[in-house]
Enzyme design. Structure first.
Site, short mmCIF file in Angstrom:
data_model
loop_
_atom_site.label_atom_id
_atom_site.label_comp_id
_atom_site.label_asym_id
_atom_site.label_seq_id
_atom_site.Cartn_x
_atom_site.Cartn_y
_atom_site.Cartn_z
N ARG A 293 1.20 3.16 -12.84
CA ARG A 293 1.92 2.33 -13.81
C ARG A 293 2.69 1.19 -13.16
O ARG A 293 2.59 0.03 -13.57
CB ARG A 293 2.94 3.18 -14.59
CG ARG A 293 2.41 3.91 -15.78
CD ARG A 293 3.24 5.17 -16.00
NE ARG A 293 2.97 6.06 -14.87
CZ ARG A 293 1.97 6.92 -14.86
NH1 ARG A 293 1.26 7.10 -15.93
NH2 ARG A 293 1.70 7.63 -13.79
N THR A 294 3.51 1.55 -12.18
CA THR A 294 4.41 0.54 -11.62
C THR A 294 3.62 -0.55 -10.90
O THR A 294 3.87 -1.75 -11.10
CB THR A 294 5.44 1.20 -10.68
OG1 THR A 294 6.06 2.29 -11.38
CG2 THR A 294 6.52 0.22 -10.25
N LYS B 240 -0.27 1.30 12.73
CA LYS B 240 -0.19 1.07 14.17
C LYS B 240 1.22 1.29 14.68
O LYS B 240 1.53 0.95 15.83
CB LYS B 240 -0.61 -0.37 14.50
CG LYS B 240 -2.00 -0.74 14.01
CD LYS B 240 -2.29 -2.21 14.36
CE LYS B 240 -3.63 -2.66 13.81
NZ LYS B 240 -3.81 -4.12 13.98
N ARG C 76 7.78 -0.30 -2.89
CA ARG C 76 7.96 1.14 -3.11
C ARG C 76 7.81 1.84 -1.77
O ARG C 76 6.87 1.57 -1.02
CB ARG C 76 6.92 1.69 -4.09
CG ARG C 76 6.91 3.22 -4.08
CD ARG C 76 6.12 3.79 -5.20
NE ARG C 76 6.78 3.56 -6.47
CZ ARG C 76 6.37 4.10 -7.62
NH1 ARG C 76 5.32 4.89 -7.63
NH2 ARG C 76 7.02 3.86 -8.73
N HIS D 298 15.07 3.84 -9.08
CA HIS D 298 13.87 3.19 -9.62
C HIS D 298 14.37 2.32 -10.78
O HIS D 298 14.16 2.63 -11.95
CB HIS D 298 12.89 4.26 -10.11
CG HIS D 298 11.50 3.77 -10.39
ND1 HIS D 298 11.15 2.43 -10.40
CD2 HIS D 298 10.37 4.46 -10.68
CE1 HIS D 298 9.86 2.34 -10.68
NE2 HIS D 298 9.36 3.55 -10.86
#
Ligand code: ASP
Length: 294
Positions: A50-51, A78, A100, A128
């Site tokens: 969704r986000t 890396k 995120r 959030h």
């Protein structure tokens, strides 16, 4: 301006975001061209449906170009640190960076180093903010005002950045928030909480996913036990106000924290309305952070 947490947003920002998002929710073409020629970096170090998609779509609807960092193929593999990643991406001068990350405080760290506006799309178990904003918009559309309304937020409160952001935002808009869940899934020092008494008389019930990926100890619940003891069944929903609405940030564990018949309850489950509002709210957030940046 960044969008890092609820507390980082002034009352003026909140009013601007809710008003603009409502306009975009009513007419998805309303923002077209507002961010023409701008670029947004989408960097998702944790899974998202969704986000991630709604930020990309929000950018597109504003006329901006969203560019996605393919984390699997990025230099984190890396061993590059988050700080060096922030300086590196910032050196390319995007108009905004959406992040995120599994680490609490990651968005704040990146914001301090990148030199461009940063939007927190979820940092660990911390916050959030855009989810809480879209939840607030969804509730406001239903109730007009949140003054005197009660919202029960139930389930895995301990791991939920959605609950943390909502517990800060909704009271600022006049709502009472009640948090409850299984003892093992409540924050340390939260005190006793009972799901049934939290639901009693509530205007809205927001269910939270059991975040098994963040548990350091298995829950050891028998099949069906969570739903029976803590989940939102029809019987439990009947404790709330007669026409109480149901929210869930997704993804849902159907049959665990929420029964199918409640998740799909016509007129009262607002779960897909939340998704639709997510696009509108992220349009408003991107526009706010980009247009306040010199
Ligand atoms: N999608 C929300 C989040 O990323 C809720 C969840 O994952 O349960 O925080």
């Amino acid at each position: 301006v960044h969008c890092l947490s609820i507390d980082s947003l002034s009352d003026g920002h909140l009013a601007e975001l809710l008003a603009n998002a409502q306009e975009y929710a009513l007419d998805r073409r309303a923002g077209s061209g507002h961010l023409a020629g701008r670029t947004v970096f989408n960097c998702f170090y944790e899974n998202s449906t969704r986000t991630a998609m709604s930020f990309a779509l929000a950018a597109a609807r504003l006329g901006a170009q969203a560019i996605t960092l393919s984390v699997e193929h990025s230099s984190v593999k890396k061993g590059e640190t988050l700080a060096d990643t922030a300086r590196t991406l910032g050196a390319m001068a995007p108009d905004a960076l959406v992040l995120r990350h599994r680490q609490n405080g990651a968005a704040e760290e990146v914001a301090a180093l990148a030199g461009c506006p940063v939007v927190n799309a979820g940092d660990g178990t911390n916050e959030h903010p855009t989810q809480a904003l879209l939840d607030a918009l969804t509730l406001l559309q239903r109730f007009g005002s949140l003054q005197g309304r009660t919202v029960a937020i139930l389930g895995d409160v301990r791991h939920s950045r959605v609950a943390r952001s909502n517990a800060k935002l909704l009271p600022r808009l006049g709502a009472e928030v009640r948090l409850a869940g299984p003892p093992a899934l409540m924050p340390d020092g939260a005190g006793p909480s009972d799901v049934d008494s939290a639901i009693a008389g509530a205007d809205a019930v927001m269910m939270l996913r059991v975040q098994r990926e963040r548990l350091d100890q298995e829950l050891d619940d028998a099949p069906g036990e969570y739903l029976r003891r803590y989940g939102l069944t029809r019987e439990r929903l009947a404790l709330a106000k007669e026409d109480a609405v149901v929210l869930h940030p997704g993804p849902m564990n159907r049959g665990v924290e929420i029964a199918d018949e409640v998740a799909d309850l016509p007129g009262r489950s607002l779960i897909l309305r939340q998704v639709a509002n997510g696009v509108a709210m992220r349009m408003a957030v991107l526009e706010m952070v980009v247009s306040h940046h010199p």
